[in-house]
Design a protein around this motif. Structure first.
Motif, PDB file in Angstrom:
ATOM      1  N   ALA A  86       0.850  -1.192   0.000  1.00 48.42           N
ATOM      2  CA  ALA A  86       0.000   0.000   0.000  1.00 48.42           C
ATOM      3  C   ALA A  86       0.882   1.237   0.000  1.00 48.42           C
ATOM      4  CB  ALA A  86      -0.924   0.015   1.217  1.00 48.42           C
ATOM      5  N   VAL A  87       0.330   2.338  -0.490  1.00 53.59           N
ATOM      6  CA  VAL A  87       1.041   3.612  -0.475  1.00 53.59           C
ATOM      7  C   VAL A  87       0.149   4.679   0.148  1.00 53.59           C
ATOM      8  CG1 VAL A  87       2.487   3.099  -2.474  1.00 53.59           C
ATOM      9  CG2 VAL A  87       0.265   4.193  -2.821  1.00 53.59           C
ATOM     10  N   LEU A  88       0.788   5.638   0.773  1.00 51.95           N
ATOM     11  CA  LEU A  88       0.102   6.784   1.354  1.00 51.95           C
ATOM     12  C   LEU A  88       0.864   8.033   0.963  1.00 51.95           C
ATOM     13  CD1 LEU A  88      -1.280   7.065   4.989  1.00 51.95           C
ATOM     14  CD2 LEU A  88      -0.090   8.960   3.897  1.00 51.95           C
ATOM     15  N   VAL A  89       0.231   8.892   0.203  1.00 45.53           N
ATOM     16  CA  VAL A  89       0.872  10.140  -0.203  1.00 45.53           C
ATOM     17  C   VAL A  89       0.864  11.097   0.979  1.00 45.53           C
ATOM     18  CG1 VAL A  89       0.757  12.104  -1.786  1.00 45.53           C
ATOM     19  CG2 VAL A  89       0.192   9.815  -2.597  1.00 45.53           C
ATOM     20  N   PRO A  90       1.998  11.729   1.312  1.00 44.46           N
ATOM     21  CA  PRO A  90       2.055  12.629   2.480  1.00 44.46           C
ATOM     22  C   PRO A  90       0.956  13.681   2.452  1.00 44.46           C
ATOM     23  CG  PRO A  90       4.247  12.273   1.584  1.00 44.46           C
ATOM     24  CD  PRO A  90       3.290  11.640   0.618  1.00 44.46           C
ATOM     25  N   PRO A  91       0.354  13.964   3.602  1.00 45.29           N
ATOM     26  CA  PRO A  91      -0.745  14.936   3.662  1.00 45.29           C
ATOM     27  C   PRO A  91      -0.415  16.288   3.052  1.00 45.29           C
ATOM     28  CG  PRO A  91      -0.562  13.764   5.739  1.00 45.29           C
ATOM     29  CD  PRO A  91       0.619  13.353   4.910  1.00 45.29           C
ATOM     30  N   SER A  92       0.832  16.730   3.126  1.00 43.01           N
ATOM     31  CA  SER A  92       1.209  18.034   2.590  1.00 43.01           C
ATOM     32  C   SER A  92       1.000  18.104   1.082  1.00 43.01           C
ATOM     33  CB  SER A  92       2.678  18.347   2.919  1.00 43.01           C
ATOM     34  OG  SER A  92       3.529  17.356   2.364  1.00 43.01           O
ATOM     35  N   ASN A  93       0.942  16.950   0.439  1.00 40.72           N
ATOM     36  CA  ASN A  93       0.729  16.909  -1.008  1.00 40.72           C
ATOM     37  C   ASN A  93      -0.732  16.682  -1.383  1.00 40.72           C
ATOM     38  OD1 ASN A  93       3.431  17.250  -1.509  1.00 40.72           O
ATOM     39  ND2 ASN A  93       3.865  15.067  -1.607  1.00 40.72           N
ATOM     40  N   LEU A  94      -1.590  16.600  -0.365  1.00 41.20           N
ATOM     41  CA  LEU A  94      -2.978  16.264  -0.641  1.00 41.20           C
ATOM     42  C   LEU A  94      -3.956  17.360  -0.229  1.00 41.20           C
ATOM     43  CD1 LEU A  94      -3.167  12.469   0.228  1.00 41.20           C
ATOM     44  CD2 LEU A  94      -3.285  13.521  -2.000  1.00 41.20           C
ATOM     45  N   GLY A  95      -3.465  18.565  -0.027  1.00 44.63           N
ATOM     46  CA  GLY A  95      -4.360  19.660   0.293  1.00 44.63           C
ATOM     47  C   GLY A  95      -5.344  19.883  -0.844  1.00 44.63           C
ATOM     48  N   ILE A  96      -6.562  20.263  -0.514  1.00 47.47           N
ATOM     49  CA  ILE A  96      -7.604  20.403  -1.532  1.00 47.47           C
ATOM     50  C   ILE A  96      -7.189  21.371  -2.631  1.00 47.47           C
ATOM     51  CG2 ILE A  96      -9.989  21.123  -1.920  1.00 47.47           C
ATOM     52  CD1 ILE A  96      -9.636  18.440  -0.452  1.00 47.47           C
ATOM     53  N   ALA A  97      -6.439  22.434  -2.290  1.00 44.86           N
ATOM     54  CA  ALA A  97      -6.049  23.444  -3.278  1.00 44.86           C
ATOM     55  C   ALA A  97      -4.745  23.110  -3.986  1.00 44.86           C
ATOM     56  CB  ALA A  97      -5.936  24.811  -2.607  1.00 44.86           C
ATOM     57  N   ASN A  98      -4.140  21.976  -3.632  1.00 46.38           N
ATOM     58  CA  ASN A  98      -2.837  21.629  -4.187  1.00 46.38           C
ATOM     59  C   ASN A  98      -2.997  20.943  -5.543  1.00 46.38           C
ATOM     60  OD1 ASN A  98      -0.299  20.057  -4.606  1.00 46.38           O
ATOM     61  ND2 ASN A  98       0.188  20.903  -2.591  1.00 46.38           N
ATOM     62  N   ASP A  99      -2.173  21.335  -6.524  1.00 44.39           N
ATOM     63  CA  ASP A  99      -2.309  20.763  -7.871  1.00 44.39           C
ATOM     64  C   ASP A  99      -1.857  19.307  -7.940  1.00 44.39           C
ATOM     65  OD1 ASP A  99       0.392  21.083  -7.644  1.00 44.39           O
ATOM     66  OD2 ASP A  99       0.634  22.425  -9.361  1.00 44.39           O
ATOM     67  N   LYS A 100      -1.275  18.784  -6.864  1.00 48.29           N
ATOM     68  CA  LYS A 100      -0.854  17.382  -6.812  1.00 48.29           C
ATOM     69  C   LYS A 100      -1.938  16.471  -6.223  1.00 48.29           C
ATOM     70  CE  LYS A 100       3.426  17.830  -8.318  1.00 48.29           C
ATOM     71  NZ  LYS A 100       3.907  17.164  -9.540  1.00 48.29           N
ATOM     72  N   HIS A 101      -3.046  17.073  -5.837  1.00 49.96           N
ATOM     73  CA  HIS A 101      -4.091  16.321  -5.148  1.00 49.96           C
ATOM     74  C   HIS A 101      -4.609  15.146  -5.982  1.00 49.96           C
ATOM     75  CE1 HIS A 101      -8.351  16.107  -3.349  1.00 49.96           C
ATOM     76  NE2 HIS A 101      -7.543  15.565  -2.484  1.00 49.96           N
ATOM     77  N   THR A 102      -4.987  15.418  -7.222  1.00 57.05           N
ATOM     78  CA  THR A 102      -5.524  14.363  -8.085  1.00 57.05           C
ATOM     79  C   THR A 102      -4.467  13.320  -8.401  1.00 57.05           C
ATOM     80  OG1 THR A 102      -7.062  15.932  -9.085  1.00 57.05           O
ATOM     81  CG2 THR A 102      -6.664  13.884 -10.281  1.00 57.05           C
ATOM     82  N   GLU A 103      -3.250  13.772  -8.641  1.00 55.67           N
ATOM     83  CA  GLU A 103      -2.151  12.852  -8.958  1.00 55.67           C
ATOM     84  C   GLU A 103      -1.895  11.898  -7.794  1.00 55.67           C
ATOM     85  OE1 GLU A 103       2.657  13.249  -9.523  1.00 55.67           O
ATOM     86  OE2 GLU A 103       1.408  14.790 -10.461  1.00 55.67           O
ATOM     87  N   GLY A 104      -1.879  12.432  -6.580  1.00 51.34           N
ATOM     88  CA  GLY A 104      -1.658  11.591  -5.402  1.00 51.34           C
ATOM     89  C   GLY A 104      -2.789  10.609  -5.176  1.00 51.34           C
ATOM     90  N   ALA A 105      -4.018  11.093  -5.373  1.00 48.53           N
ATOM     91  CA  ALA A 105      -5.187  10.228  -5.185  1.00 48.53           C
ATOM     92  C   ALA A 105      -5.181   9.080  -6.188  1.00 48.53           C
ATOM     93  CB  ALA A 105      -6.464  11.052  -5.326  1.00 48.53           C
ATOM     94  N   ALA A 106      -4.827   9.384  -7.435  1.00 49.43           N
ATOM     95  CA  ALA A 106      -4.786   8.355  -8.476  1.00 49.43           C
ATOM     96  C   ALA A 106      -3.727   7.300  -8.153  1.00 49.43           C
ATOM     97  CB  ALA A 106      -4.508   8.992  -9.832  1.00 49.43           C
ATOM     98  N   TYR A 107      -2.589   7.739  -7.639  1.00 53.47           N
ATOM     99  CA  TYR A 107      -1.510   6.815  -7.287  1.00 53.47           C
ATOM    100  C   TYR A 107      -1.951   5.881  -6.161  1.00 53.47           C
ATOM    101  CZ  TYR A 107       3.116   5.300  -5.618  1.00 53.47           C
ATOM    102  OH  TYR A 107       4.204   4.559  -5.213  1.00 53.47           O
ATOM    103  N   GLU A 108      -2.572   6.447  -5.137  1.00 54.92           N
ATOM    104  CA  GLU A 108      -3.053   5.615  -4.024  1.00 54.92           C
ATOM    105  C   GLU A 108      -4.100   4.615  -4.503  1.00 54.92           C
ATOM    106  OE1 GLU A 108      -2.533   8.526  -0.143  1.00 54.92           O
ATOM    107  OE2 GLU A 108      -4.296   8.799  -1.435  1.00 54.92           O
ATOM    108  N   MET A 109      -5.025   5.069  -5.336  1.00 55.69           N
ATOM    109  CA  MET A 109      -6.074   4.177  -5.829  1.00 55.69           C
ATOM    110  C   MET A 109      -5.489   3.075  -6.715  1.00 55.69           C
ATOM    111  SD  MET A 109      -9.314   3.687  -5.433  1.00 55.69           S
ATOM    112  CE  MET A 109     -10.082   5.249  -4.967  1.00 55.69           C
ATOM    113  N   GLU A 110      -4.490   3.408  -7.501  1.00 57.97           N
ATOM    114  CA  GLU A 110      -3.880   2.427  -8.401  1.00 57.97           C
ATOM    115  C   GLU A 110      -3.219   1.301  -7.621  1.00 57.97           C
ATOM    116  OE1 GLU A 110      -3.223   0.510 -11.658  1.00 57.97           O
ATOM    117  OE2 GLU A 110      -4.028   2.535 -11.872  1.00 57.97           O
ATOM    118  N   VAL A 111      -2.518   1.626  -6.549  1.00 55.82           N
ATOM    119  CA  VAL A 111      -1.813   0.605  -5.766  1.00 55.82           C
ATOM    120  C   VAL A 111      -2.743  -0.064  -4.756  1.00 55.82           C
ATOM    121  CG1 VAL A 111       0.063   0.168  -4.126  1.00 55.82           C
ATOM    122  CG2 VAL A 111       0.410   1.767  -6.028  1.00 55.82           C
ATOM    123  N   ASN A 112      -3.466   0.752  -4.000  1.00 62.15           N
ATOM    124  CA  ASN A 112      -4.228   0.245  -2.861  1.00 62.15           C
ATOM    125  C   ASN A 112      -5.514  -0.472  -3.250  1.00 62.15           C
ATOM    126  OD1 ASN A 112      -2.231   1.644  -1.532  1.00 62.15           O
ATOM    127  ND2 ASN A 112      -3.570   3.240  -0.749  1.00 62.15           N
TER     128      ASN A 112
END
Length: 255
Positions: A86-112
């Motif tokens: 499993a992977v967990l993207v650090p919270p600092s990269n998952l802020g709602i206004a952060n442009d990495k939010h979707t990318e991090g979510a997709a990565y977690e969903m792909e692995v987890n």
């Protein structure tokens, strides 16, 4: 379930819970194959436990999954698939206004989530051919109540929990003998949770609980505080949500 002389494949087995699981399964007479993305970690695991079979494989990569299946087939197959990676993207990269939010979510969903389904599909036929076989899907207490600072990770585990129940019931309907276990751990002291505060259990205690649950055919295996949290969440969901999301943790959302 009888675990002795079975063969188990543990994804994400080169460190943390996966490596501890490999150690304990070897100790009870199970043949163990582990996977991981980093060859150096796999080599260290092999040095610690020479009986291990190690295969470099990324749980979120479709080509790796196909290659892993073929390699395992050549080795004689498995009786148990333990989806531990499993992977967990650090919270600092998952802020709602952060442009990495979707990318991090997709990565977690792909692995987890998707990676688990992919491996289950590859190995299902092999497992169904065995006299006694099982799949272990690792979810989380965050699949029951989400963490505000780990929202997309929580969502990936919630999706996996729902899929696991559906898969178990579907296999019952078609008369399959493959057992579907859901492992629900509390907060475990691993590299992934190093920055998290709160009570943690050791990987050793976590795996002992897993093995006991498997041996008792307990299809939903809650270890440690996950048992108490389940009761609290059932009768006092707001309290359970608050336990996972203390007010001081909300400060991370503003960073």
């Amino acid at each position: 379930m009888n675990l002795k002389e079975k063969t188990i494949l543990i994804t994400g087995g080169a460190s943390g819970i996966g490596l501890e699981a490999a150690k304990q399964f070897l100790a009870i007479g199970t043949k163990v194959i582990i996977t991981g993305r980093t060859q150096a970690k796999l080599d260290r695991a092999k040095k610690l436990h020479p009986a291990l079979i190690v295969i470099k494989s990324d749980a979120g990569n479709e080509e790796d999954a196909a290659s892993l299946f073929n390699k395992v087939k050549e080795l004689g197959g498995i009786d148990i698939l333990y989806n531990n990676a499993a992977v967990l993207v650090p919270p600092s990269n998952l802020g709602i206004a952060n442009d990495k939010h979707t990318e991090g979510a997709a990565y977690e969903m792909e692995v987890n989530y998707l990676g688990v389904i992919r491996l289950n599909n590859f190995f299902m036929g092999m497992l169904q051919s065995r006299e006694e076989a099982a799949i272990i899907n690792t979810t989380s207490i965050l699949s029951q109540a989400p963490s505000l600072i780990e929202a997309t990770y929580s969502s990936s585990k919630a999706a996996l929990a729902s899929y696991t129940v559906s898969l178990r019931e579907h296999l019952k309907i078609i008369g399959s003998k493959v057992k579907i276990f859901e492992l629900i751990p509390p907060l475990v002291a691993t590299e992934m949770t190093a920055d998290r505060e709160g009570k943690k259990i050791s990987p050793e205690e976590m795996v002992k609980g897993l093995i006991h649950g498997l041996q008792k055919d307990r299809y939903t295996i809650r270890v440690g505080d996950a048992k108490l949290f389940n009761l609290i969440n059932r009768f006092f969901p707001k309290l359970a949500f608050g336990l996972l999301n203390p007010k001081k943790g909300h400060q991370l959302l503003r960073k």
